[in-house]
Design an enzyme around this catalytic site. Structure first.
Site, short mmCIF file in Angstrom:
data_model
loop_
_atom_site.label_atom_id
_atom_site.label_comp_id
_atom_site.label_asym_id
_atom_site.label_seq_id
_atom_site.Cartn_x
_atom_site.Cartn_y
_atom_site.Cartn_z
N HIS A 82 12.52 17.00 -11.92
CA HIS A 82 13.56 16.94 -10.90
C HIS A 82 14.57 18.08 -11.03
O HIS A 82 14.83 18.57 -12.13
CB HIS A 82 14.33 15.63 -11.00
CG HIS A 82 13.48 14.42 -10.87
ND1 HIS A 82 13.79 13.23 -11.49
CD2 HIS A 82 12.32 14.19 -10.21
CE1 HIS A 82 12.87 12.33 -11.20
NE2 HIS A 82 11.96 12.89 -10.43
N LYS A 110 22.47 19.32 -17.69
CA LYS A 110 22.38 17.95 -18.24
C LYS A 110 22.34 17.99 -19.76
O LYS A 110 21.58 18.75 -20.35
CB LYS A 110 21.10 17.27 -17.74
CG LYS A 110 21.05 17.07 -16.25
CD LYS A 110 19.71 16.50 -15.82
CE LYS A 110 19.66 16.33 -14.31
NZ LYS A 110 18.33 15.91 -13.85
N TYR A 159 22.42 10.61 -19.90
CA TYR A 159 22.71 12.03 -19.72
C TYR A 159 24.03 12.26 -18.99
O TYR A 159 24.43 11.51 -18.12
CB TYR A 159 21.57 12.77 -19.02
CG TYR A 159 21.08 12.21 -17.72
CD1 TYR A 159 21.35 12.87 -16.52
CD2 TYR A 159 20.29 11.06 -17.67
CE1 TYR A 159 20.86 12.39 -15.31
CE2 TYR A 159 19.81 10.57 -16.47
CZ TYR A 159 20.10 11.24 -15.29
OH TYR A 159 19.62 10.75 -14.10
N ASP A 168 7.64 11.23 -6.95
CA ASP A 168 7.04 12.09 -7.98
C ASP A 168 5.53 12.21 -7.83
O ASP A 168 4.94 13.23 -8.18
CB ASP A 168 7.41 11.58 -9.37
CG ASP A 168 8.88 11.83 -9.72
OD1 ASP A 168 9.52 12.65 -9.03
OD2 ASP A 168 9.37 11.22 -10.68
#
Length: 182
Positions: A64, A73, A133, A172
């Site tokens: 992603h 991140k 995250y 996905d």
């Protein structure tokens, strides 16, 4: 002097971060983020959002990224174990299309910093995993992008055990390869 060890990866901009863990018979304590410690290592990002997800064995999330509002991140695993991957999608980069992967677990307490300009994903290796995250920009659902997890041009070597079913989201499952970004 800070309480973290920062190791640059083979791809510029990626870092493995290991906090100092203070443990005894009661358990442990560690600082997972300290702005001054990070700045001491040249990591001057500002985080604006924290996210957490729980997934079961075989879940693969990714790869992603956000198109107009890219996110850096700082990722880690609170329980369980994952194989975490970053793919360089920075146009003109010498390492465009290259990937780096690392095992993150509650036991090793390693963190991985993935800056803007990378696609990111992870595969759950344990029965369950809680993944946490910090992000440098807010999530914008309409800005979401992705690349196939098994794009042969990238060639990520996911440590998928024989007999484990890979669990993907509908999105996905239907992603294009890295060539779609050209």
């Amino acid at each position: 002097m800070g309480k973290i060890k920062v190791t640059p990866c083979d791809i510029e901009g990626l870092y493995v971060i290991e906090p100092q863990v203070f443990g005894d018979e009661r358990g442990y304590f560690m600082e997972t983020y300290n702005k001054e410690d990070f700045a001491e290592h040249g990591l001057n990002m500002e985080f604006v959002q924290d996210n957490e997800s729980m997934s079961k064995k075989g879940v693969l999330r990714g790869l992603h990224f956000q198109k107009q509002f890219p996110q850096g991140k700082l990722v880690r695993v609170l329980s369980g174990k994952v194989f975490d991957v970053a793919v360089d999608i920075r146009k003109g980069s010498e390492t465009y299309g290259k990937w780096f992967g690392i095992v993150l677990s509650a036991e090793n307490k390693k963190q991985f910093y993935v800056p803007e300009g990378f696609a990111h994903g992870y595969y759950v290796m344990s029965d369950t995993a809680v993944f946490f995250y910090k992000c440098t920009d807010f999530y914008h659902p309409e800005d979401e992008g992705g690349i196939r997890w098994d794009d042969p041009e990238i060639g990520v070597e996911w440590p998928i055990e024989e007999g484990v079913e890979i669990l993907l989201s509908e999105k996905d499952r239907n992603r294009d390869g890295i060539r779609s970004l050209d």
